[in-house]
Design a protein around this motif. Structure first.
Motif, mmCIF file in Angstrom:
data_model
loop_
_atom_site.group_PDB
_atom_site.id
_atom_site.type_symbol
_atom_site.label_atom_id
_atom_site.label_comp_id
_atom_site.label_asym_id
_atom_site.label_seq_id
_atom_site.Cartn_x
_atom_site.Cartn_y
_atom_site.Cartn_z
ATOM 1 N N GLY A 492 0.879 -1.249 -0.024
ATOM 2 C CA GLY A 492 -0.064 0.050 -0.037
ATOM 3 C C GLY A 492 0.853 1.290 -0.036
ATOM 4 O O GLY A 492 2.154 1.071 -0.124
ATOM 5 N N SER A 493 0.191 2.487 0.231
ATOM 6 C CA SER A 493 0.949 3.582 0.270
ATOM 7 C C SER A 493 -0.071 4.830 0.663
ATOM 8 O O SER A 493 -1.169 4.535 0.884
ATOM 9 C CB SER A 493 1.368 3.978 -1.285
ATOM 10 N N LEU A 494 0.695 5.689 0.905
ATOM 11 C CA LEU A 494 -0.131 7.074 1.083
ATOM 12 C C LEU A 494 -0.329 7.482 0.067
ATOM 13 O O LEU A 494 0.292 7.472 -1.029
ATOM 14 C CB LEU A 494 0.756 8.232 1.852
ATOM 15 N N ARG A 495 -1.584 8.088 -0.255
ATOM 16 C CA ARG A 495 -1.986 8.611 -1.392
ATOM 17 C C ARG A 495 -1.888 9.908 -1.870
ATOM 18 O O ARG A 495 -1.782 10.678 -0.901
ATOM 19 C CB ARG A 495 -3.552 8.067 -1.619
ATOM 20 N N ILE A 496 -2.074 10.416 -3.154
ATOM 21 C CA ILE A 496 -2.046 11.920 -3.512
ATOM 22 C C ILE A 496 -3.539 12.339 -3.284
ATOM 23 O O ILE A 496 -4.737 11.579 -3.617
ATOM 24 C CB ILE A 496 -1.523 11.838 -4.931
ATOM 25 N N THR A 531 -10.489 17.169 0.097
ATOM 26 C CA THR A 531 -10.240 15.399 0.305
ATOM 27 C C THR A 531 -9.055 15.476 1.391
ATOM 28 O O THR A 531 -8.031 16.438 1.429
ATOM 29 C CB THR A 531 -9.320 15.049 -1.053
ATOM 30 N N PRO A 532 -9.457 14.561 2.354
ATOM 31 C CA PRO A 532 -8.428 14.493 3.554
ATOM 32 C C PRO A 532 -7.348 13.674 3.015
ATOM 33 O O PRO A 532 -7.181 13.026 1.987
ATOM 34 C CB PRO A 532 -9.216 13.621 4.580
ATOM 35 N N PRO A 533 -6.108 13.764 3.558
ATOM 36 C CA PRO A 533 -4.872 13.104 3.540
ATOM 37 C C PRO A 533 -5.373 11.588 3.842
ATOM 38 O O PRO A 533 -5.888 11.308 4.904
ATOM 39 C CB PRO A 533 -3.809 13.391 4.581
#
Length: 593
Positions: A492-496, A531-533
């Motif tokens: 997974g990842s943190l998203r833009i 949009t939230p982080p």
């Protein structure tokens, strides 16, 4: 019809009259007394029919055969001391049958034995053709029950402890291929237009974060029309998760607790936390792969700095062409690995070539630091270079050094393959050991030589590190993979979550503004409405269960899998369809056998 399952009965039930249902696992006639092992998904229990004690059931017991479906009513008794069976949970008791009802019989010869007492090796194609029989066997039954326990544990942890909501996302969606091929579905009511089956719920789960559902999960069905392996299927199951307002460390911490809960509840194994972390760059440097098996050593050592000025042209030319030279040091390799295995047609030589290498160079370390090799390596190294090599690889007398030279990808792939093969052959891998490690800081992009462009290493919605935004082509991604004994089980990842950054990433992979808006305009617009982080992860549920059961193929933990040719032998799918159906869909096949 049934008061208990077969495998539930114990000493405390002695004296009770019970009714149980199941399949005849086997029938034995011991001098007039008939013994029947009755099986259901919980296990087996022994049934006794005695012409003296239970004459009313005896004639029916005589007529039973393997895999008959029966209902048995009887009284539970203590087994005689000499017939106790410690191998099964019901081994202290037996049931004297007062009534046997045959619910269904077997009218054809079984294609293979199902009985747990007569487990034979059966060809996989036969097992898949008669999967309903294969699933009755103890091995497969236990695998699917363990899978159920994994999913149950996941649901309980995420919902009861972490306040996640399970939300379903669409199966019929838009085609946005990036990587593997989509499965396409024609639309009858929208002639000439197509749906795609989802490769993952990625975009929808990000939109759920925009919608304020800050903790989402789904046991999601996904589809990829890609080449298959033992751990791949055209349709597979993911544990899909997405979370808002959480840092990378918080996401990894939550997932470590989830993973530990699965091991504790399903296998009664305690896993130490926190899990080790290794960056992508370090993993490739030390192991030659981004899926390192850290249960054993045999780490790679790059020696390009020593070999760049050597007179050995294979090494020096590889380095001057932008490649590298690496070593796989094998302690005591002189005793365990012969020259024949390293030379052309040897098994290790063939393994290296299968990974793309042209061969293997090697050095054997002798007493007093002397080195021995076949070929020109020894004669083209100065004494200083020899000592630097031995020092950097920490080589001792008796050690074997295997070299890889060439472009970085090929060297890493070939030495990684040799490392795994040698580790297994030399018994260096503890099969009972469980090593979980996070691999982090992946590159954002990799070069696609065929299309002459950058493409996202994971997917183009992964967020780069903020300090790398100025050089996006070489940026690190805020991505993380969970690796279990050398296999990736989750990623997974943190998203833009900002439009301008997402547009920069689309541009980096060669999407024009028009193409980006056509394919992902709905997502880009959503980013303008607060949009939230957020970030997330997806686990390959089939692969995780495969590892937990100790199986070597995910087909053995899926109820009705496809073959490596993406076909279902049970139902003969895929198949041709009626031309009338194709006409309604405005579709015509161009395939010519």
């Amino acid at each position: 019809m049934r008061t208990h399952y077969c495998g539930e009965l114990r000493r405390e039930h002695i004296g009770q009259t019970v009714s149980i249902c199941g399949w005849v696992d086997r029938r034995r006639d011991h001098g007039g007394v008939i013994f029947i092992d009755l099986r259901d998904r919980t296990g087996t229990v022994q049934i006794v029919s005695d012409p003296q004690r239970t004459p009313e059931s005896y004639s029916d017991a005589e007529s039973l055969r393997n895999e008959y479906v029966v209902q048995i009513v009887g009284t539970i008794s203590q087994r005689p001391e000499e017939s106790l069976n410690a191998k099964i949970a019901t081994g202290e008791i037996e049931i004297y049958a007062t009534e046997i009802s045959i619910l269904n019989s077997v009218n054809k010869q079984l294609p293979f034995q199902v009985s747990s007492a007569d487990q034979e090796n059966v060809r996989e194609d036969l097992r898949l053709k008669y999967r309903y029989l294969d699933l009755r066997r103890e091995r497969m039954s236990k695998n699917l029950q363990l899978r159920h326990q994994v999913v149950k544990t996941i649901r309980n942890f995420l919902e009861e402890q972490e306040h996640f909501l399970e939300i379903e996302t669409p199966i019929l969606t838009r085609s946005t291929p990036e990587g593997a091929r989509d499965y396409l579905v024609p639309s009858r009511v929208n002639p000439g237009e197509w749906y795609a089956l989802p490769q993952s719920p990625q975009l929808f789960k990000q939109l759920l974060m925009v919608s304020g559902f800050d903790r989402y999960y789904q046991i999601a069905r996904c589809f990829r029309d890609e080449d298959l392996r033992a751990d791949r299927q055209p349709e597979f199951t993911q544990l899909d998760m997405e979370m808002s307002f959480m840092s990378l460390d918080e996401i990894l911490d939550l997932n470590e607790r989830l993973t530990c809960q699965i091991f504790k509840k399903v296998k009664n194994i305690e896993i130490a936390r926190p899990f080790p972390r290794i960056t992508y760059a370090e993993s490739m440097d030390r192991y030659g792969t981004d899926r390192p098996d850290t249960r054993f050593g045999l780490e790679l050592v790059e020696v390009s700095d020593i070999m760049k000025n050597s007179g050995f042209k294979v090494f020096s030319s590889a380095i001057s062409s932008g490649g590298i030279v690496k070593v796989l040091p094998i302690p005591n390799g002189n005793e365990t690995i012969s020259n024949v295995r390293i030379k052309p047609s040897g098994d290790l030589f063939n393994e290296a070539c299968a990974a793309g290498a042209k061969g293997i160079a090697y050095i054997r370390v002798r007493e007093n630091g002397e080195i021995d090799t076949i070929g020109a390596i020894k004669d083209n190294l100065s004494e200083e270079q020899k000592q630097e090599l031995l020092t950097k690889t920490n080589a001792k007398a008796g050690d074997l050094l295997l070299f890889g030279a060439g472009d970085k990808d090929t060297v890493n792939k070939s030495l990684d393959r040799l490392r795994q093969v040698v580790g297994k052959q030399l018994g260096l891998i503890d099969e009972n050991k469980i090593n979980l490690v996070w691999v982090t800081e992946f590159p954002m992009f990799e070069w696609n030589g065929d299309e002459k462009r950058l493409e996202a290493l994971h997917h183009p919605f992964t967020a780069p590190y903020s300090e790398d935004l100025e050089d996006l082509a070489n940026a690190r991604a805020q991505a993380y993979d969970l690796v279990y004994n050398g296999l990736e089980v989750g990623g997974g990842s943190l998203r833009i979550y900002q439009r301008e950054i997402q547009e920069k990433v689309f541009a980096a992979i060669g999407l024009s503004t028009e193409e980006a808006n056509n394919k992902f305009g709905f997502l880009l617009e959503a980013f303008e409405y607060g949009t939230p982080p957020h970030g997330g992860i997806a686990y390959g549920l089939d692969r995780l269960v495969m590892l937990l059961t100790g199986e070597e193929s995910i087909r053995d933990v899926i109820a009705f899998p496809k073959t490596q040719q993406a076909s279902c032998l049970l139902t003969d799918a895929p198949s041709q369809v009626d031309k009338k159906q194709l006409k309604e869909l405005h579709v015509n096949s161009t395939y010519k056998p």
